[in-house]
Design a protein around this motif. Structure first.
Motif, PDB file in Angstrom:
ATOM      1  N   ASN A  84      -0.433 -11.124  -1.938  1.00  0.00           N
ATOM      2  CA  ASN A  84      -0.424 -12.470  -1.467  1.00  0.00           C
ATOM      3  C   ASN A  84       1.183 -12.885  -1.633  1.00  0.00           C
ATOM      4  O   ASN A  84       2.084 -12.406  -2.429  1.00  0.00           O
ATOM      5  N   SER A  85       1.503 -13.982  -0.870  1.00  0.00           N
ATOM      6  CA  SER A  85       2.921 -14.591  -0.785  1.00  0.00           C
ATOM      7  C   SER A  85       4.049 -13.308  -0.544  1.00  0.00           C
ATOM      8  O   SER A  85       5.112 -13.434  -1.651  1.00  0.00           O
ATOM      9  N   LEU A  86       3.931 -12.429   0.082  1.00  0.00           N
ATOM     10  CA  LEU A  86       4.697 -11.200   0.193  1.00  0.00           C
ATOM     11  C   LEU A  86       6.204 -11.703   0.399  1.00  0.00           C
ATOM     12  O   LEU A  86       6.372 -12.715   1.224  1.00  0.00           O
ATOM     13  N   LYS A  87       7.002 -10.919   0.093  1.00  0.00           N
ATOM     14  CA  LYS A  87       8.417 -11.138   0.046  1.00  0.00           C
ATOM     15  C   LYS A  87       9.322  -9.840   0.743  1.00  0.00           C
ATOM     16  O   LYS A  87       8.369  -8.680   0.439  1.00  0.00           O
ATOM     17  N   PRO A  88      10.201 -10.011   1.249  1.00  0.00           N
ATOM     18  CA  PRO A  88      10.873  -8.647   1.674  1.00  0.00           C
ATOM     19  C   PRO A  88      11.245  -7.547   0.667  1.00  0.00           C
ATOM     20  O   PRO A  88      11.062  -6.531   0.990  1.00  0.00           O
ATOM     21  N   GLU A  89      11.394  -8.167  -0.708  1.00  0.00           N
ATOM     22  CA  GLU A  89      11.445  -7.074  -1.495  1.00  0.00           C
ATOM     23  C   GLU A  89      10.335  -6.419  -2.134  1.00  0.00           C
ATOM     24  O   GLU A  89      10.441  -5.743  -2.805  1.00  0.00           O
ATOM     25  N   ASP A  90       9.318  -6.895  -1.415  1.00  0.00           N
ATOM     26  CA  ASP A  90       8.012  -6.192  -1.779  1.00  0.00           C
ATOM     27  C   ASP A  90       7.941  -4.827  -0.782  1.00  0.00           C
ATOM     28  O   ASP A  90       6.860  -4.207  -1.016  1.00  0.00           O
ATOM     29  N   THR A  91       8.721  -4.736  -0.017  1.00  0.00           N
ATOM     30  CA  THR A  91       8.872  -3.690   0.895  1.00  0.00           C
ATOM     31  C   THR A  91       8.730  -2.193   0.184  1.00  0.00           C
ATOM     32  O   THR A  91       9.798  -2.021  -0.467  1.00  0.00           O
ATOM     33  N   ALA A  92       7.897  -1.494   0.487  1.00  0.00           N
ATOM     34  CA  ALA A  92       7.965  -0.120  -0.483  1.00  0.00           C
ATOM     35  C   ALA A  92       6.718   0.582  -0.080  1.00  0.00           C
ATOM     36  O   ALA A  92       5.794   0.111   0.886  1.00  0.00           O
ATOM     37  N   VAL A  93       6.768   2.005  -0.249  1.00  0.00           N
ATOM     38  CA  VAL A  93       5.612   2.648  -0.299  1.00  0.00           C
ATOM     39  C   VAL A  93       4.722   2.438  -1.570  1.00  0.00           C
ATOM     40  O   VAL A  93       5.322   2.543  -2.630  1.00  0.00           O
ATOM     41  N   TYR A  94       3.537   2.030  -1.402  1.00  0.00           N
ATOM     42  CA  TYR A  94       2.667   1.807  -2.422  1.00  0.00           C
ATOM     43  C   TYR A  94       1.733   3.081  -2.874  1.00  0.00           C
ATOM     44  O   TYR A  94       0.955   3.505  -1.876  1.00  0.00           O
ATOM     45  N   TYR A  95       1.415   3.449  -3.924  1.00  0.00           N
ATOM     46  CA  TYR A  95       0.820   4.785  -4.551  1.00  0.00           C
ATOM     47  C   TYR A  95      -0.316   4.368  -5.438  1.00  0.00           C
ATOM     48  O   TYR A  95       0.173   3.468  -6.575  1.00  0.00           O
ATOM     49  N   CYS A  96      -1.392   4.792  -5.255  1.00  0.00           N
ATOM     50  CA  CYS A  96      -2.477   4.707  -6.085  1.00  0.00           C
ATOM     51  C   CYS A  96      -2.450   5.779  -7.247  1.00  0.00           C
ATOM     52  O   CYS A  96      -2.008   6.966  -6.835  1.00  0.00           O
ATOM     53  N   ASN A  97      -2.757   5.570  -8.465  1.00  0.00           N
ATOM     54  CA  ASN A  97      -2.522   6.564  -9.439  1.00  0.00           C
ATOM     55  C   ASN A  97      -3.759   6.405 -10.432  1.00  0.00           C
ATOM     56  O   ASN A  97      -4.091   5.336 -10.880  1.00  0.00           O
ATOM     57  N   ALA A  98      -4.265   7.502 -10.970  1.00  0.00           N
ATOM     58  CA  ALA A  98      -5.287   7.485 -11.861  1.00  0.00           C
ATOM     59  C   ALA A  98      -4.763   8.209 -13.219  1.00  0.00           C
ATOM     60  O   ALA A  98      -4.301   9.627 -13.032  1.00  0.00           O
ATOM     61  N   TYR A  99      -4.943   7.611 -14.121  1.00  0.00           N
ATOM     62  CA  TYR A  99      -4.086   8.252 -15.400  1.00  0.00           C
ATOM     63  C   TYR A  99      -5.023   8.422 -16.674  1.00  0.00           C
ATOM     64  O   TYR A  99      -5.902   7.409 -17.126  1.00  0.00           O
ATOM     65  N   ARG A 100      -5.051   9.392 -17.328  1.00  0.00           N
ATOM     66  CA  ARG A 100      -5.554   9.721 -18.655  1.00  0.00           C
ATOM     67  C   ARG A 100      -4.809  10.692 -19.444  1.00  0.00           C
ATOM     68  O   ARG A 100      -3.714  11.043 -18.939  1.00  0.00           O
ATOM     69  N   TRP A 101      -5.106  10.651 -20.755  1.00  0.00           N
ATOM     70  CA  TRP A 101      -4.264  11.332 -21.476  1.00  0.00           C
ATOM     71  C   TRP A 101      -4.013  12.583 -21.213  1.00  0.00           C
ATOM     72  O   TRP A 101      -2.864  13.486 -21.389  1.00  0.00           O
ATOM     73  N   SER A 102      -4.902  13.493 -20.675  1.00  0.00           N
ATOM     74  CA  SER A 102      -4.884  14.808 -20.268  1.00  0.00           C
ATOM     75  C   SER A 102      -4.239  14.933 -18.870  1.00  0.00           C
ATOM     76  O   SER A 102      -3.873  16.279 -18.580  1.00  0.00           O
ATOM     77  N   GLY A 103      -3.805  13.921 -18.077  1.00  0.00           N
ATOM     78  CA  GLY A 103      -3.291  14.287 -17.010  1.00  0.00           C
ATOM     79  C   GLY A 103      -3.561  13.247 -15.890  1.00  0.00           C
ATOM     80  O   GLY A 103      -4.017  12.142 -16.392  1.00  0.00           O
ATOM     81  N   ASP A 104      -2.719  12.974 -14.730  1.00  0.00           N
ATOM     82  CA  ASP A 104      -3.038  12.129 -13.975  1.00  0.00           C
ATOM     83  C   ASP A 104      -2.850  12.487 -12.387  1.00  0.00           C
ATOM     84  O   ASP A 104      -2.332  13.833 -12.171  1.00  0.00           O
ATOM     85  N   TYR A 105      -3.346  11.778 -11.625  1.00  0.00           N
ATOM     86  CA  TYR A 105      -3.471  12.134 -10.203  1.00  0.00           C
ATOM     87  C   TYR A 105      -2.829  10.968  -9.098  1.00  0.00           C
ATOM     88  O   TYR A 105      -2.723   9.787  -9.570  1.00  0.00           O
ATOM     89  N   TRP A 106      -2.223  11.375  -7.999  1.00  0.00           N
ATOM     90  CA  TRP A 106      -1.675  10.661  -7.041  1.00  0.00           C
ATOM     91  C   TRP A 106      -2.176  10.749  -5.806  1.00  0.00           C
ATOM     92  O   TRP A 106      -2.384  11.781  -5.368  1.00  0.00           O
ATOM     93  N   GLY A 107      -2.074   9.644  -5.179  1.00  0.00           N
ATOM     94  CA  GLY A 107      -2.277   9.497  -3.762  1.00  0.00           C
ATOM     95  C   GLY A 107      -1.249   9.748  -2.996  1.00  0.00           C
ATOM     96  O   GLY A 107      -0.258   9.914  -3.377  1.00  0.00           O
ATOM     97  N   GLN A 108      -1.524   9.600  -1.550  1.00  0.00           N
ATOM     98  CA  GLN A 108      -0.127   9.990  -0.744  1.00  0.00           C
ATOM     99  C   GLN A 108       0.738   8.789  -0.341  1.00  0.00           C
ATOM    100  O   GLN A 108       1.758   9.042   0.073  1.00  0.00           O
ATOM    101  N   GLY A 109       0.237   7.658  -0.777  1.00  0.00           N
ATOM    102  CA  GLY A 109       0.880   6.453  -0.476  1.00  0.00           C
ATOM    103  C   GLY A 109       0.737   5.837   0.747  1.00  0.00           C
ATOM    104  O   GLY A 109       0.131   6.343   1.896  1.00  0.00           O
ATOM    105  N   THR A 110       1.032   4.418   0.891  1.00  0.00           N
ATOM    106  CA  THR A 110       0.747   3.721   2.037  1.00  0.00           C
ATOM    107  C   THR A 110       2.036   2.642   2.094  1.00  0.00           C
ATOM    108  O   THR A 110       2.356   1.987   1.155  1.00  0.00           O
ATOM    109  N   GLN A 111       2.604   2.590   3.499  1.00  0.00           N
ATOM    110  CA  GLN A 111       3.903   2.072   3.648  1.00  0.00           C
ATOM    111  C   GLN A 111       3.568   0.257   3.776  1.00  0.00           C
ATOM    112  O   GLN A 111       2.614   0.004   4.422  1.00  0.00           O
ATOM    113  N   VAL A 112       4.092  -0.653   2.887  1.00  0.00           N
ATOM    114  CA  VAL A 112       4.075  -2.118   3.141  1.00  0.00           C
ATOM    115  C   VAL A 112       5.550  -2.404   3.721  1.00  0.00           C
ATOM    116  O   VAL A 112       6.345  -2.100   2.847  1.00  0.00           O
ATOM    117  N   THR A 113       5.547  -3.120   4.404  1.00  0.00           N
ATOM    118  CA  THR A 113       6.954  -3.570   5.152  1.00  0.00           C
ATOM    119  C   THR A 113       6.752  -5.133   5.146  1.00  0.00           C
ATOM    120  O   THR A 113       5.801  -5.542   5.961  1.00  0.00           O
TER     121      THR A 113
END
Length: 116
Positions: A84-113
């Protein structure tokens, strides 16, 4: 096969809102911390928000506190980020990440402009 698939990005005017969603599969979702990161052009990837494995505890970067909300659904294996209340400086590729001590996983990202 592990998959994290983000959706919901797009172009929005300053002050507007978006809702990002991440659908997870191929691992035990409830055993992982779920995170949203973002990376703007020329900048390092930064942690935006994190939610605990129970879906109760959430933490935010100072730059988004009070504007973004992370939520998760262990029954659906999804984690969302309400922007909410987005600002120009929020422009980026947003990535989902799943983290556990044994390792993590990443999504491919989605662009927010955020632009007028």
């Amino acid at each position: 096969q592990v998959q994290l698939v983000e959706s919901g990005g797009g172009l929005v005017q300053p002050g507007g809102s978006l809702r990002l969603s991440c659908a997870a599969s191929g691992f035990t979702f409830s055993n992982y911390l779920m995170n949203w990161y973002r990376q703007a052009p020329g900048k390092e990837r930064e942690l935006v928000a994190r939610i605990g494995s129970t879906g109760i505890t959430a933490n935010y970067a100072d730059s988004v506190k009070g504007r973004f909300t992370i939520s998760s659904d262990n029954a659906k294996n999804t984690v969302d980020l309400q922007l909410n209340s987005l600002k120009p400086e929020d422009t980026a590729v947003y990535y989902c990440n799943a983290y556990r001590w044994s390792g993590d996983y990443w999504g491919q990202g989605t662009q927010v402009t955020v632009s007028s």
